[in-house]
Design an enzyme around this catalytic site. Structure first.
Site, short mmCIF file in Angstrom:
data_model
loop_
_atom_site.label_atom_id
_atom_site.label_comp_id
_atom_site.label_asym_id
_atom_site.label_seq_id
_atom_site.Cartn_x
_atom_site.Cartn_y
_atom_site.Cartn_z
N LYS A 1 13.82 21.67 78.00
CA LYS A 1 12.65 22.06 78.79
C LYS A 1 11.59 21.00 78.53
CE LYS A 1 9.06 25.53 78.80
NZ LYS A 1 8.39 26.29 77.75
N LYS B 1 1.97 34.93 85.42
CA LYS B 1 2.43 36.23 84.93
C LYS B 1 1.47 36.75 83.89
CE LYS B 1 7.43 36.15 85.40
NZ LYS B 1 7.75 34.79 85.85
N ASP C 1 0.65 22.68 80.89
CA ASP C 1 0.40 22.70 82.34
C ASP C 1 -1.09 22.54 82.64
OD1 ASP C 1 3.07 23.23 82.59
OD2 ASP C 1 2.83 25.28 83.36
N GLU D 1 9.90 22.09 91.13
CA GLU D 1 10.22 21.88 89.71
C GLU D 1 11.63 22.37 89.36
OE1 GLU D 1 9.37 24.65 86.69
OE2 GLU D 1 7.75 25.60 87.82
N1 PSU Z 1 6.05 31.04 84.47
C1 PSU Z 1 6.85 31.62 85.38
N2 PSU Z 1 8.00 31.00 85.73
C2 PSU Z 1 8.36 29.78 85.21
C3 PSU Z 1 7.49 29.17 84.25
C4 PSU Z 1 6.35 29.83 83.92
O1 PSU Z 1 6.55 32.70 85.85
O2 PSU Z 1 9.43 29.25 85.57
C5 PSU Z 1 7.86 27.83 83.68
C6 PSU Z 1 7.17 26.70 84.48
O3 PSU Z 1 8.02 25.59 84.52
C7 PSU Z 1 5.95 26.39 83.63
C8 PSU Z 1 6.50 26.59 82.25
O4 PSU Z 1 5.45 25.09 83.82
O5 PSU Z 1 7.36 27.72 82.37
C9 PSU Z 1 5.42 26.80 81.21
O6 PSU Z 1 5.97 26.81 79.95
P1 PSU Z 1 5.01 26.91 78.65
O7 PSU Z 1 4.40 28.26 78.70
O8 PSU Z 1 5.94 26.73 77.50
O9 PSU Z 1 4.02 25.82 78.76
#
Ligand code: PSU
Ligand code: MN
Length: 325
Positions: free
Chosen positions: A110, A183, A166, A49
């Site tokens: 993003k 995380k 996701d 990604e």
């Molecule tokens: N968590 C991580 N590193 C990342 C991401 C999440 O530890 O780089 C990134 C990934 O691309 C994931 C996105 O798909 O953040 C999720 O974003 P959101 O929480 O806004 O859906």
């Protein structure tokens, strides 16, 4: 003969129609030559990604790491395909120049799946998250994708209703995603419950515990699998059953790079508090937390992040090799 929409179709016409649809979709993708060739010859490919490059790590480490991760994939005998949108084009298999471009550029969007068409029509550059990368990789015909951490159910979900796209995309995309869990900026237990509801199989790679990104442990039990071959077998069974959904492989950070949970929790709590205080919401939340954690840890979190992504790329490669047999 079949009658559809008042029209009489021969079997071969239906096949042609479906085939044209697939060709039309694939034509929207700019697939790098070696990736195309690997697809045709059923050679192993690992998708990667670009949000982790543009929003997950600072420049210039992000570019260096992205190229090193690609190299981990190559060493295992697979073709890496970093995915993103550059000036309105969906790229499957970025060149080194494109990785440098997306890693350095200010204001890279993003992209979760819903923003892909917007980015294309505005001819903008966007980094793909786990959801958008899975979606595009699957369209291209790639079966394995390596990342760092996935998005999930946020800790204050009751208040914010923040659940990452996701999870939804994983529930409807046939792909194997290798990550180091998530995380603990997220509520891990709720994230796993949600994945169960959505029918996403989680497999622990040589572990029976869902890893919490910086730490190998979360206390949440998951089924343990010992090899890439075993995962490939499960994937093939799933295909046979036409069960539409991803398999999430949870690969814990290598022991030598693990960070004490108390230490990681301190950075995370601090970052979460600041996020709340600043009133940051929506898709800005995760990038803010990621970059703040890098700052608060004095770069220590970045080091861990780099090693776990590389380890995930290697495991993903083993699965891709097994699937191409
Ligand atoms: N968590 C991580 N590193 C990342 C991401 C999440 O530890 O780089 C990134 C990934 O691309 C994931 C996105 O798909 O953040 C999720 O974003 P959101 O929480 O806004 O859906
Ligand atoms: Mn969100």
């Amino acid at each position: 003969m079949y009658v559809m929409g008042g029209v009489v179709w021969e079997g071969f016409q239906i096949l042609q129609y479906l085939n044209n649809m697939i060709v039309k979709e694939v034509k929207m993708l700019k697939i790098r030559e070696d990736v195309k060739e690997a697809l045709e010859l059923n050679k192993p490919i690992v998708a990667l990604e670009s949000t982790i490059i543009a929003h997950g790590m600072p420049y210039p480490e992000n570019v260096r790491v992205a190229l090193e991760v690609e190299n981990c994939v190559k060493v295992e005998g697979c073709v890496p395909a970093t995915i993103g949108v550059i000036k309105g084009n969906i790229i499957v298999g970025m060149t080194e120049k494109e990785i440098e471009f997306i890693g350095k550029k200010e204001g890279v969007l993003k992209l979760s799946t819903r923003e892909i068409p917007l980015c294309i029509t505005q001819k903008k550059t966007g980094a793909t998250t786990v959801s958008a990368t899975s979606f595009i990789a699957h369209k291209a015909g790639i079966k394995v994708f390596a990342t760092g951490g996935i998005g999930g159910v946020h800790r204050d979900f009751e208040k914010s209703m923040d659940i990452s796209r996701d999870l939804e995309e994983l529930s409807r995309t046939d792909i194997v995603v290798v990550s180091s869990g998530a995380k603990s900026i997220l509520d891990l237990a709720k994230t796993i419950e949600y994945l169960e509801t959505k029918g996403v199989l989680i497999l622990g790679f040589k572990t029976n515990e869902f890893p919490a990104f910086y730490t190998r442990h979360s206390g949440i039990r998951i089924p343990e699998i010992q090899s890439g071959d075993a995962i490939a077998e499960i994937y093939k069974e799933k295909e046979q059953l036409s069960l539409k959904s991803a398999i999430l492989v949870a690969n814990p950070i290598p022991k030598e790079y693990e960070i004490e949970r108390e230490e990681a929790d301190r950075w995370i709590s601090q970052a979460l508090m600041e996020c709340d205080k600043k009133g940051i919401y929506g898709k800005e939340v995760t990038p803010f937390l990621l970059s703040r954690i890098v700052e608060l840890s004095g770069g220590k979190s970045l080091e861990a992040n780099i090693h776990l992504v590389k380890s995930n790329a290697k495991v993903a490669s083993k699965i891709a090799v097994a699937l191409s047999k």
